[in-house]
Design a protein around this motif. Structure first.
Motif, PDB file in Angstrom:
ATOM      1  N   MET A 148       4.407 -18.483   9.390  1.00 55.77           N
ATOM      2  CA  MET A 148       3.802 -17.240   9.886  1.00 55.77           C
ATOM      3  C   MET A 148       4.007 -16.121   8.867  1.00 55.77           C
ATOM      4  O   MET A 148       5.121 -15.873   8.408  1.00 55.77           O
ATOM      5  CB  MET A 148       4.440 -16.834  11.220  1.00 55.77           C
ATOM      6  N   ASN A 149       2.932 -15.480   8.466  1.00 57.75           N
ATOM      7  CA  ASN A 149       3.011 -14.426   7.475  1.00 57.75           C
ATOM      8  C   ASN A 149       3.544 -13.135   8.082  1.00 57.75           C
ATOM      9  O   ASN A 149       3.247 -12.801   9.237  1.00 57.75           O
ATOM     10  CB  ASN A 149       1.633 -14.167   6.860  1.00 57.75           C
ATOM     11  N   LEU A 150       4.319 -12.402   7.302  1.00 59.12           N
ATOM     12  CA  LEU A 150       4.930 -11.164   7.760  1.00 59.12           C
ATOM     13  C   LEU A 150       3.941 -10.018   7.610  1.00 59.12           C
ATOM     14  O   LEU A 150       3.464  -9.732   6.507  1.00 59.12           O
ATOM     15  CB  LEU A 150       6.188 -10.884   6.932  1.00 59.12           C
ATOM     16  N   GLU A 151       3.622  -9.345   8.703  1.00 59.07           N
ATOM     17  CA  GLU A 151       2.680  -8.234   8.654  1.00 59.07           C
ATOM     18  C   GLU A 151       3.261  -7.094   7.830  1.00 59.07           C
ATOM     19  O   GLU A 151       4.386  -6.649   8.069  1.00 59.07           O
ATOM     20  CB  GLU A 151       2.338  -7.752  10.067  1.00 59.07           C
ATOM     21  N   THR A 152       2.461  -6.634   6.858  1.00 60.28           N
ATOM     22  CA  THR A 152       2.946  -5.655   5.892  1.00 60.28           C
ATOM     23  C   THR A 152       1.888  -4.595   5.638  1.00 60.28           C
ATOM     24  O   THR A 152       0.733  -4.909   5.353  1.00 60.28           O
ATOM     25  CB  THR A 152       3.312  -6.351   4.565  1.00 60.28           C
ATOM     26  N   ARG A 153       2.303  -3.342   5.725  1.00 55.61           N
ATOM     27  CA  ARG A 153       1.398  -2.216   5.474  1.00 55.61           C
ATOM     28  C   ARG A 153       1.077  -2.092   3.989  1.00 55.61           C
ATOM     29  O   ARG A 153       1.944  -2.303   3.146  1.00 55.61           O
ATOM     30  CB  ARG A 153       2.053  -0.904   5.926  1.00 55.61           C
ATOM     31  N   LEU A 154      -0.152  -1.756   3.674  1.00 55.75           N
ATOM     32  CA  LEU A 154      -0.570  -1.485   2.307  1.00 55.75           C
ATOM     33  C   LEU A 154      -1.183  -0.094   2.258  1.00 55.75           C
ATOM     34  O   LEU A 154      -2.112   0.204   3.011  1.00 55.75           O
ATOM     35  CB  LEU A 154      -1.598  -2.522   1.837  1.00 55.75           C
ATOM     36  N   PHE A 155      -0.655   0.762   1.381  1.00 51.85           N
ATOM     37  CA  PHE A 155      -1.235   2.102   1.252  1.00 51.85           C
ATOM     38  C   PHE A 155      -0.863   2.708  -0.092  1.00 51.85           C
ATOM     39  O   PHE A 155      -0.031   2.168  -0.830  1.00 51.85           O
ATOM     40  CB  PHE A 155      -0.796   3.021   2.403  1.00 51.85           C
ATOM     41  N   THR A 156      -1.502   3.829  -0.399  1.00 54.33           N
ATOM     42  CA  THR A 156      -1.274   4.547  -1.651  1.00 54.33           C
ATOM     43  C   THR A 156      -0.711   5.924  -1.343  1.00 54.33           C
ATOM     44  O   THR A 156      -1.139   6.586  -0.401  1.00 54.33           O
ATOM     45  CB  THR A 156      -2.581   4.686  -2.455  1.00 54.33           C
ATOM     46  N   VAL A 157       0.251   6.346  -2.140  1.00 55.27           N
ATOM     47  CA  VAL A 157       0.837   7.680  -2.016  1.00 55.27           C
ATOM     48  C   VAL A 157       0.599   8.436  -3.320  1.00 55.27           C
ATOM     49  O   VAL A 157       0.888   7.922  -4.398  1.00 55.27           O
ATOM     50  CB  VAL A 157       2.352   7.603  -1.720  1.00 55.27           C
ATOM     51  N   LYS A 158       0.061   9.646  -3.207  1.00 53.17           N
ATOM     52  CA  LYS A 158      -0.154  10.488  -4.385  1.00 53.17           C
ATOM     53  C   LYS A 158       0.976  11.505  -4.513  1.00 53.17           C
ATOM     54  O   LYS A 158       1.507  11.975  -3.516  1.00 53.17           O
ATOM     55  CB  LYS A 158      -1.495  11.221  -4.267  1.00 53.17           C
ATOM     56  N   GLY A 159       1.338  11.822  -5.761  1.00 52.84           N
ATOM     57  CA  GLY A 159       2.388  12.798  -5.966  1.00 52.84           C
ATOM     58  C   GLY A 159       2.982  12.670  -7.342  1.00 52.84           C
ATOM     59  O   GLY A 159       2.276  12.533  -8.340  1.00 52.84           O
ATOM     60  N   ASN A 160       4.313  12.694  -7.414  1.00 53.38           N
ATOM     61  CA  ASN A 160       5.024  12.555  -8.673  1.00 53.38           C
ATOM     62  C   ASN A 160       6.272  11.705  -8.436  1.00 53.38           C
ATOM     63  O   ASN A 160       6.408  11.101  -7.363  1.00 53.38           O
ATOM     64  CB  ASN A 160       5.372  13.930  -9.254  1.00 53.38           C
ATOM     65  N   THR A 161       7.170  11.643  -9.417  1.00 50.02           N
ATOM     66  CA  THR A 161       8.339  10.786  -9.242  1.00 50.02           C
ATOM     67  C   THR A 161       9.276  11.289  -8.143  1.00 50.02           C
ATOM     68  O   THR A 161      10.024  10.504  -7.560  1.00 50.02           O
ATOM     69  CB  THR A 161       9.127  10.655 -10.559  1.00 50.02           C
ATOM     70  N   ILE A 162       9.234  12.583  -7.857  1.00 42.70           N
ATOM     71  CA  ILE A 162      10.011  13.102  -6.728  1.00 42.70           C
ATOM     72  C   ILE A 162       9.459  12.535  -5.426  1.00 42.70           C
ATOM     73  O   ILE A 162      10.209  12.050  -4.574  1.00 42.70           O
ATOM     74  CB  ILE A 162       9.969  14.649  -6.710  1.00 42.70           C
ATOM     75  N   THR A 163       8.139  12.573  -5.288  1.00 43.45           N
ATOM     76  CA  THR A 163       7.478  11.994  -4.118  1.00 43.45           C
ATOM     77  C   THR A 163       7.765  10.512  -4.012  1.00 43.45           C
ATOM     78  O   THR A 163       8.063   9.984  -2.928  1.00 43.45           O
ATOM     79  CB  THR A 163       5.950  12.204  -4.214  1.00 43.45           C
ATOM     80  N   GLU A 164       7.662   9.823  -5.141  1.00 40.17           N
ATOM     81  CA  GLU A 164       7.883   8.373  -5.161  1.00 40.17           C
ATOM     82  C   GLU A 164       9.290   8.023  -4.687  1.00 40.17           C
ATOM     83  O   GLU A 164       9.481   7.165  -3.813  1.00 40.17           O
ATOM     84  CB  GLU A 164       7.662   7.851  -6.577  1.00 40.17           C
ATOM     85  N   ALA A 185       6.347  -2.679   3.822  1.00 39.08           N
ATOM     86  CA  ALA A 185       5.285  -1.904   3.188  1.00 39.08           C
ATOM     87  C   ALA A 185       5.138  -2.297   1.722  1.00 39.08           C
ATOM     88  O   ALA A 185       6.129  -2.565   1.029  1.00 39.08           O
ATOM     89  CB  ALA A 185       5.585  -0.410   3.296  1.00 39.08           C
ATOM     90  N   LEU A 186       3.895  -2.343   1.266  1.00 38.83           N
ATOM     91  CA  LEU A 186       3.550  -2.467  -0.144  1.00 38.83           C
ATOM     92  C   LEU A 186       2.849  -1.164  -0.512  1.00 38.83           C
ATOM     93  O   LEU A 186       1.776  -0.868   0.018  1.00 38.83           O
ATOM     94  CB  LEU A 186       2.648  -3.669  -0.396  1.00 38.83           C
ATOM     95  N   VAL A 187       3.477  -0.384  -1.385  1.00 40.52           N
ATOM     96  CA  VAL A 187       2.992   0.964  -1.692  1.00 40.52           C
ATOM     97  C   VAL A 187       2.628   1.072  -3.166  1.00 40.52           C
ATOM     98  O   VAL A 187       3.414   0.695  -4.038  1.00 40.52           O
ATOM     99  CB  VAL A 187       4.064   2.027  -1.368  1.00 40.52           C
ATOM    100  N   PHE A 188       1.441   1.595  -3.432  1.00 39.45           N
ATOM    101  CA  PHE A 188       1.053   1.946  -4.794  1.00 39.45           C
ATOM    102  C   PHE A 188       1.158   3.464  -4.929  1.00 39.45           C
ATOM    103  O   PHE A 188       0.778   4.200  -4.021  1.00 39.45           O
ATOM    104  CB  PHE A 188      -0.371   1.479  -5.097  1.00 39.45           C
ATOM    105  N   TYR A 189       1.676   3.903  -6.070  1.00 38.58           N
ATOM    106  CA  TYR A 189       1.855   5.331  -6.300  1.00 38.58           C
ATOM    107  C   TYR A 189       0.868   5.833  -7.346  1.00 38.58           C
ATOM    108  O   TYR A 189       0.733   5.241  -8.420  1.00 38.58           O
ATOM    109  CB  TYR A 189       3.288   5.611  -6.747  1.00 38.58           C
ATOM    110  N   ASP A 190       0.177   6.908  -7.009  1.00 39.71           N
ATOM    111  CA  ASP A 190      -0.755   7.578  -7.911  1.00 39.71           C
ATOM    112  C   ASP A 190      -0.034   8.823  -8.417  1.00 39.71           C
ATOM    113  O   ASP A 190       0.029   9.842  -7.730  1.00 39.71           O
ATOM    114  CB  ASP A 190      -2.029   7.942  -7.150  1.00 39.71           C
ATOM    115  N   ARG A 193      -0.058   3.066   6.676  1.00 36.37           N
ATOM    116  CA  ARG A 193       0.325   4.400   6.212  1.00 36.37           C
ATOM    117  C   ARG A 193       1.804   4.612   6.507  1.00 36.37           C
ATOM    118  O   ARG A 193       2.445   3.799   7.180  1.00 36.37           O
ATOM    119  CB  ARG A 193      -0.502   5.467   6.934  1.00 36.37           C
ATOM    120  N   LEU A 194       2.312   5.720   6.022  1.00 31.92           N
ATOM    121  CA  LEU A 194       3.649   6.139   6.419  1.00 31.92           C
ATOM    122  C   LEU A 194       3.627   6.545   7.884  1.00 31.92           C
ATOM    123  O   LEU A 194       2.663   7.162   8.355  1.00 31.92           O
ATOM    124  CB  LEU A 194       4.105   7.342   5.594  1.00 31.92           C
ATOM    125  N   SER A 195       4.675   6.213   8.613  1.00 30.78           N
ATOM    126  CA  SER A 195       4.780   6.722   9.981  1.00 30.78           C
ATOM    127  C   SER A 195       5.103   8.212   9.924  1.00 30.78           C
ATOM    128  O   SER A 195       5.518   8.738   8.888  1.00 30.78           O
ATOM    129  CB  SER A 195       5.878   5.985  10.737  1.00 30.78           C
TER     130      SER A 195
END
Length: 301
Positions: A1-17, A35-40, A226-228
């Protein structure tokens, strides 16, 4: 059974990251979905958990350029990040990763290298946590990974250099053991590879393939998330200027760690800088383990 995982992108800088990563680790440790998060990211500098900022950052250049500066919760060296990099994190329960630090690093880094190979980039894994390109017996670094370890959740983070567009800024922002990088600029450039050197694939295609391969390797069922609200509140609090400033203070034990991507398994790839900092021990489990969230000591093999 695959683990349900959120995918989303967060924009900001290294402080945000850094704030978002920490908020996710805390939340997932309490049972939230992985969560799998990509940072812009806008132009930013990130230093390792136990790295001396004055020795390895040109603080005046950072201030003049209004570039964000953050101390991350994982170990490692200073890195300049902007739109020329792909930056991402996978956060999940302990059971998703296991307790062997060597394998934790290798699994994520191999996944990155295999994704690049699909795109025609001759990348490979190099111990302990690097993605490299070998050219004529010499290595160019193109990516690496790090980790945040707690008793109930683990985060693995990765970065891949997409292009060299931020190279000059990187050289102007970072130092090594108090020495500027400009005298070694050409040698540094020869030690760095980029995805765009080998393929016309756009960043979005690379991100899509990474997400697909990470899901396959870790047995995840990815969905748009998304982030909660609670995670967003915690991240905003951690990104408060006062807390960021406090985290940047240097402890007496902090030392020069040099520049991320210029070391391969601890050895400086830039021979001209060998007298400044010839060797830098790769991060250990202690560097990445956070006992204030309920630490888990991983073993390296």
């Amino acid at each position: 059974m695959n683990l349900e995982t959120r995918l989303f992108t967060v924009k900001g800088n290294t402080i945000t990251e850094n704030a978002t990563n920490r908020a996710l680790v805390e939340s997932i440790a309490r049972g939230a979905y992985p969560a799998l998060v990509f940072y812009d990211l806008a132009p930013s500098v990130s230093i390792g958990r136990a790295q001396h900022s004055i020795l390895d950052i040109d603080l005046e250049a950072v201030k003049r350029s209004k570039v964000a500066l953050a101390r991350r919760d994982s170990g490692g060296q200073a890195v300049y990040l902007d739109e020329s990099y792909l930056v991402f994190s996978l956060v999940g329960p302990r059971s998703l990763f296991g307790t062997d630090l060597t394998q934790l690093r290798k699994k994520f880094s191999v996944c990155m290298a295999d994704t690049l190979k699909e795109l025609g980039v001759p990348a490979s894994f190099h111990m302990p946590d690097n993605v490299v390109i070998e050219r004529g017996g010499a290595y160019q670094t193109i990516g690496n990974s790090g980790q945040i370890i707690t008793s109930n959740a683990i985060l693995v983070e990765g970065s891949l250099r997409y292009s060299h567009s931020g190279f000059d800024t990187m050289v102007s922002m970072l130092k090594t053991n108090g020495h500027p990088l400009h005298p070694y600029k050409e040698e540094i450039r020869s030690a760095l590879g980029a995805i765009k050197d080998y393929t016309k694939a756009g960043k979005e295609e690379v991100k899509s393939r990474l997400a697909k391969n990470i899901a396959t390797v870790y047995g995840l069922k990815i969905y748009a998330g998304r982030l909660s609200e609670e995670e967003a509140i915690v991240a905003a609090d951690l990104a408060h200027p006062i807390k960021v400033e406090q985290s940047l203070r240097n402890d007496d034990s902090y030392k020069s760690r040099g520049v991320c991507y210029l070391f391969l398994n601890g050895t400086n790839l830039v021979k001209g800088m060998s007298q400044i900092l010839p060797y830098n021990q790769p991060s250990t489990a202690v560097d990445s383990t956070h006992t204030n969230i309920g630490g888990l000591q991983l073993h390296a093999s």
